[in-house]
Write a protein that holds these residues in place. Structure first.
Motif, PDB file in Angstrom:
ATOM      1  N   THR A  14      -2.087  -3.209  -7.329  1.00  0.00           N
ATOM      2  CA  THR A  14      -2.036  -3.355  -6.246  1.00  0.00           C
ATOM      3  C   THR A  14      -2.376  -1.772  -5.115  1.00  0.00           C
ATOM      4  N   GLY A  15      -2.367  -1.662  -4.057  1.00  0.00           N
ATOM      5  CA  GLY A  15      -3.256  -0.382  -3.304  1.00  0.00           C
ATOM      6  C   GLY A  15      -2.867   0.687  -2.891  1.00  0.00           C
TER       7      GLY A  15
ATOM      8  N   GLN B 266      -1.578   4.063  -2.832  1.00  0.00           N
ATOM      9  CA  GLN B 266      -2.321   4.987  -3.069  1.00  0.00           C
ATOM     10  C   GLN B 266      -1.958   6.748  -3.342  1.00  0.00           C
TER      11      GLN B 266
ATOM     12  N   ARG C  63       0.911  -1.074  -0.382  1.00  0.00           N
ATOM     13  CA  ARG C  63      -0.058   0.004  -0.113  1.00  0.00           C
ATOM     14  C   ARG C  63       0.877   1.310   0.377  1.00  0.00           C
TER      15      ARG C  63
END
Length: 700
Positions: free
Chosen positions: A275-276, A278, A255
């Protein structure tokens, strides 16, 4: 037989003639291959590059034919073929040891992997590495080290060649699970694992002992596969300073990318897809050697770092499936960019103009998708993208779905000014709200694929029949089309190469004037959800699908308001016929022998009652192997199979919920029992047919 198989690969295009001497040596080489087709194939491909008798004799007398017993799993002929590869091809082939057996890979992806390892350098850098990689790949393909997969555009290695690649790589390549050792050797340079084998990476801290690691590659044939990584990524980065290719695709635990990623100065490819994450750290802009950055399906990612333009060597940028809505600032400074998966036109007209000018200055030659085309306020700005001078292979032009145009003429001009290169092979136009298509669309002799989707205000189709190389044409959601006639074809020799044609969701389409000579190579015709289509006469050569329509046969047979009888004899070269959601279809007729039909598929035709044939099916359809009459509760009227029974060639019969037919063949004493007793594979899918199925098995 084996000698002929060998000869077919050893002599290509008549470049070499097998005289008596070569024949004698060739026979002895065939004996040494011990009947193994793969060995005959690869050694034959090797000898096709050797023209003298001495070359053939050297291969015959090589000591590799007598490999020691400890290497018994390696086929000598394959090893011999490898030994005769040029050094640059040896490196490229050996790198494929990262792939698991039966893995289907895409050519472009493999070329990018080679690029990250500096395998594709040309003298004085006179050629792009992509061009060098294409040449290397085709060379290995021609030598039978790769094979075409059953899926278009994918390739695979034979298991024995996979073993050979792993053998020649030795400890330099470590493939988790395939290599039985618990610890990863310190000598490892390239590391891979399959998602299905490793759901979690917990406990493999020994990876950090491979301090000279250059490749870290998770592999899966499924784009959405997931895996977990339990090691500290920051600690990993601190140990693998020489990494060149790093992929975390599908790592659900990722993340946040640590700032230490900026310390990986040798990194050339970074894949963070699925994927996470941001955001990307600013330190990623310190990766001055980065060639490839993949961010697709990072659904939480909203923007690029401010200094992304400092990655001046970047050649490949992919970020579809993210929340990014603006191009990077100073985007035009990425002068080495070759492949851009998506270009976003900014709502700000000043930025839009600037970015389109930056796009025009790039030497793109791969695939490109231009999104939010509706934001191009001035049609002249579209010219600044300079698409005409780019060597695109694939181009997508996308307007926002359901946007309302202020001026249809401006929409037409924008698309006209986005004219692509004559080298374009693949074009998709989505959600265009102009009233007509530009003239350049039917003036490209190289176009192979064309898709027109949701262009709701176009009133007629351009003469696409003039596209001499077009193989696939997809037309979806063109609500303004009422009739398709002569304007669609353009000439008497129209659609000379077309193999697949799809119409879908054409709400107002009523008439199709179809010439009998227009589709000489058509193999697959699909018509879905076109409720007003009355029908026409169509001659095709391989496969026809008609679904979701009430079709009029007045153009073809002079009678009827709807298609109640499907006259199969109109399609003498059909290989596969699928009739789906034809509401009024009652019978299928055939007047003459059809030697081509293999599959007959009838689905969701509630009025279908019977087959109507003047001769026995065995005579009319000697090649038919599969008959499907399917969809629960949707074929209630089928009364009986043909009186003379089904063709003996049929090996698979599927019938779902046909109540009237049930009573005629629900037991061995039933009237239709004899017509299906010879079927090898029977699927009836009703409670009443279970006993029948078991009885058939026992009788066999």
């Amino acid at each position: 037989m084996l000698e002929k198989f060998f000869e077919n690969h050893a002599i290509k295009d008549g470049d070499l003639e097998l005289n008596d001497e070569l024949m004698k040596v060739g026979r002895r080489i065939v004996e040494k291959c011990k009947g193994l087709p793969l060995a005959l194939k690869t050694i034959g491909c090797l000898l096709s590059t050797k023209s003298s008798i001495s070359d053939w004799e050297n291969i015959l007398e090589s000591d590799i034919w007598e490999l020691p017993k400890e290497h018994s799993e390696i086929i000598p002929a394959l090893f011999l073929s490898y030994r005769h590869l040029p050094s640059h091809l040896k490196r490229c082939f050996a790198y494929c040891a990262l792939f698991p057996k039966d893995y289907e890979f895409v050519k472009e992806e493999l070329i990018f992997l080679w690029m990250t390892q500096n395998f594709l350098l040309s003298p004085q850098q006179i050629r792009h590495p992509e061009e060098v990689g294409e040449e290397y790949f085709n060379d290995l393909l021609s030598r039978c080290f790769f094979n075409q997969s059953s899926f278009v555009g994918r390739f695979v290695m034979h298991d024995l060649l996979n073993d050979l690649a792993k053998y020649v790589c030795a400890d330099f390549c470590f493939r988790l699970k395939y290599d039985k050792r618990q610890c990863i050797p310190k000598t490892t340079r390239h590391f891979s694992f399959e998602f299905r084998d490793v759901k979690s990476f917990d406990g493999f801290e020994s990876l950090t002992d491979a301090k000279r690691l250059r490749s870290f590659l998770p592999i899966s044939n499924s784009w959405r596969a997931e895996w977990h990584f339990k090691i500290s990524i920051h600690n990993l980065f601190s140990k693998i300073k020489f990494i060149r290719m790093l992929s975390f695709r599908g790592c659900v635990d990722l993340r946040e990318v640590p700032d230490s990623v900026g310390d990986l100065k040798h990194l050339q490819s970074l894949d963070l897809s699925c994927t996470g994450i941001q955001k990307l750290p600013d330190s990623i802009c310190l990766l001055y050697n980065l060639l490839i950055l993949k961010l697709s399906s990072c659904s939480m990612l909203e923007e690029f770092p401010l200094n992304l333009h400092k990655l001046t060597k970047l050649r490949y940028l992919e970020f579809e499936g993210t929340k990014v809505r603006k191009m990077p600032i100073h985007f035009g400074e990425l002068k080495n960019l070759q492949v851009l998966s998506m270009f976003l036109v900014d709502k700000n007209s000043e930025l839009s103009t600037k970015h389109l000018g930056g796009l025009g200055g790039l030497n793109l030659h791969g695939r490109l998708s231009i999104n939010d085309v509706q934001n191009i306020g001035n049609p002249l700005d579209a010219l600044k993208a300079n698409l005409k001078d780019k060597r695109h292979v694939k181009l997508e032009l996308k307007w926002k779905l359901d946007h309302m145009p202020d001026d249809a003429r401006k929409e037409n001009e924008v698309l006209q000014n986005l004219q692509p290169s004559k080298h374009l092979e693949d074009l998709s136009i989505w959600n265009y709200n102009g009233t007509e298509f530009p003239s350049w669309e039917f003036d490209n002799s190289n176009l192979v694929f064309l898709e027109l989707r949701n262009c709701k205000y176009c009133l007629c189709l351009p003469p696409l029949g003039l596209l001499s190389s077009l193989k696939i044409l997809v037309i979806i959601g063109l609500d303004g089309i009422v009739s398709i006639g002569a304007e669609f074809y353009g000439s008497n020799s129209s659609f000379a190469s077309l193999e697949r044609l799809t119409f879908s969701n054409m709400k107002e389409w009523e008439e199709w004037e179809c010439k009998t000579t227009s589709f000489p190579r058509l193999e697959d015709l699909s018509v879905y959800d076109c409720p007003k289509l009355k029908g026409t006469k169509v001659v095709v050569s391989d496969e026809l699908r008609i679904s979701g329509n009430s079709m009029d046969t007045s153009h073809t047979d002079g009678g009827g308001d709807s298609l109640t009888i499907f006259r199969l004899h109109f399609f003498p070269k059909l290989r596969s016929l699928e009739l789906t959601r034809c509401q009024n279809l009652r019978r299928i007729s055939q007047e003459s022998v059809n030697n081509h039909l293999i599959v007959l598929f009838i689905q969701d035709c509630p009025e279908f009652k019977s087959f109507l044939f003047p001769k026995p099916m065995q005579i009319l359809f000697p090649s038919l192997t599969n008959l499907y009459i399917t969809r629960l509760d949707h074929c209630p009227s089928l009364e009986c199979l043909p009186a003379e029974g089904l063709p003996k060639s049929i090996s698979s019969l599927t019938i779902l919920n046909c109540p009237l037919l049930k009573e005629r063949c629900q037991s061995p004493d039933g009237e239709d029992w004899g017509k299906i007793a010879h079927i090898q594979e029977l699927h009836l899918f009703q409670s009443w047919c279970v006993a029948l199925y078991h009885d058939i098995i026992q009788r066999k």
